[in-house]
Design an enzyme around this catalytic site. Structure first.
Site, short mmCIF file in Angstrom:
data_model
loop_
_atom_site.label_atom_id
_atom_site.label_comp_id
_atom_site.label_asym_id
_atom_site.label_seq_id
_atom_site.Cartn_x
_atom_site.Cartn_y
_atom_site.Cartn_z
N GLU A 48 0.85 -1.19 0.00
CA GLU A 48 0.00 0.00 0.00
C GLU A 48 0.90 1.25 0.00
O GLU A 48 1.97 1.24 0.63
CB GLU A 48 -0.82 -0.07 1.31
CG GLU A 48 -1.73 1.08 1.60
CD GLU A 48 -2.44 0.89 2.97
OE1 GLU A 48 -2.01 0.02 3.77
OE2 GLU A 48 -3.42 1.60 3.21
N LYS A 119 -9.43 2.44 -1.81
CA LYS A 119 -9.66 1.76 -0.53
C LYS A 119 -10.99 2.19 0.09
O LYS A 119 -11.23 3.38 0.34
CB LYS A 119 -8.51 2.07 0.43
CG LYS A 119 -8.53 1.30 1.75
CD LYS A 119 -7.26 1.62 2.55
CE LYS A 119 -7.14 0.79 3.81
NZ LYS A 119 -5.87 1.07 4.53
N CYS A 152 -5.14 -3.35 2.40
CA CYS A 152 -4.86 -3.48 3.83
C CYS A 152 -6.13 -3.69 4.67
O CYS A 152 -6.73 -4.74 4.62
CB CYS A 152 -4.03 -2.28 4.30
SG CYS A 152 -3.10 -2.69 5.81
N VAL A 179 -0.41 -2.97 10.61
CA VAL A 179 0.17 -2.67 11.92
C VAL A 179 -0.44 -3.53 13.04
O VAL A 179 0.18 -3.71 14.08
CB VAL A 179 0.04 -1.17 12.28
CG1 VAL A 179 0.89 -0.32 11.35
CG2 VAL A 179 -1.41 -0.70 12.25
C1 ACM Z 1 -3.92 -0.24 7.18
O1 ACM Z 1 -5.04 -0.34 6.66
N1 ACM Z 1 -2.93 0.34 6.55
C2 ACM Z 1 -3.68 -0.77 8.53
#
Ligand code: ACM
Length: 274
Positions: A48, A119, A152, A179
């Site tokens: 990402e 996203k 992510c 994370v």
């Molecule tokens: C994330 O979505 N970068 C934790």
């Protein structure tokens, strides 16, 4: 549905971008992509926000590092690389669209730009900078497979992989900057529940106080981990898969994941709670 052999080589590029240093990061990406090309990769997935870094501190930083898609430096460089080397790439890009910014992923290949995905589920501070994605969860045909994209934290919403699988995606490409400690284990379940391959390309290292978890991975529809990255190292791993393995949704003689769905009982899924 047939389950003939369509061998395909897929991989992830796990690396450590340096925040804000786009040209340096692109140079590093191009070096790492060479490893994948030497391994005969047909498809490589990058993390990402792979050319900007992740932890923005102001809208001004987002503005100055963001790019139009596909007419921006990152996407144009990846398109050129894909054309010259005859492979497909999925990568996270900080996208500018007028006054709005999206945490996006692009799919490019030998034929040029194919698609972008914005996203949908923004994580924590991302909500300060980015607009929630408005692109559909869609599957795209590339030379040897049908692929979908999510980014992510999207993984936390099982609807995403489900829809991608229903749309026919055999491989879910998952650029990440993870994370939290859950994803790598949880996606084993998602892979078998949807009978898809999932390629998570995570980043490593720390940035402005956030530590990323590495451990990028490639999972098959039977929950096998075909390749896994370390916690800290930059690395590229490529494995051979047969994407058609995903086409059979049969799990026992009498159970088929699609035929057995009880859509008549699933209406509560559309309930909104706050
Ligand atoms: C994330 O979505 N970068 C934790």
């Amino acid at each position: 549905m047939g389950c003939g052999l369509v061998p395909m080589r897929v991989g992830f590029v796990q690396f450590k971008p340096v925040f804000g240093r786009k040209e340096r990061n692109i140079k590093r990406i191009l070096t790492l992509l060479e490893f994948g090309v030497r391994e005969g990769a047909d498809l490589l997935v990058l993390p990402e926000l792979c050319t900007t870094g992740y932890r923005f501190k102001s809208k001004e930083e987002v503005r100055s590092l963001s790019e139009n898609v596909p007419d921006g430096m990152t996407t144009e460089t990846l398109i050129r690389y894909a054309e010259e080397n005859g492979l497909y790439l999925v990568a996270g890009v900080c996208e500018r669209s007028g006054e709005r910014y999206f945490n996006s992923a692009v799919l490019v290949g030998p034929e040029g730009f194919i698609a972008k995905y914005r996203k949908a589920h923004l994580f924590n501070e991302e909500k300060l900078w980015f607009t929630r994605g408005d692109t559909p969860f869609q599957a795209y045909r590339i030379a040897k497979a049908k692929v979908g994209m999510m980014i992510c934290f999207d993984w936390f919403f099982p609807e995403v992989i489900r829809i991608l699988a229903l749309e026919g995606a055999q491989i879910v490409c998952h650029p990440s900057n993870l994370v939290l400690p859950y994803c790598q284990s949880a996606l084993l379940g998602a892979a078998v529940q949807n009978r898809v391959f999932i390629i998570t390309a995570n980043r490593v290292g720390s940035e402005r106080g956030l530590r990323f978890t590495g451990m990028s991975q490639i999972i098959d529809p039977n929950m096998n981990v075909l390749a896994k990255g370390g916690r800290d190292r930059e690395e590229v791993k490529v494995v051979e898969i047969n994407p058609k393995l995903s086409d059979s949704k049969k799990v026992t003689e009498r159970n088929d994941l699609w035929a057995d769905r009880r859509v008549d009982l699933y209406k509560p899924l559309l309930k909104t709670l706050r």
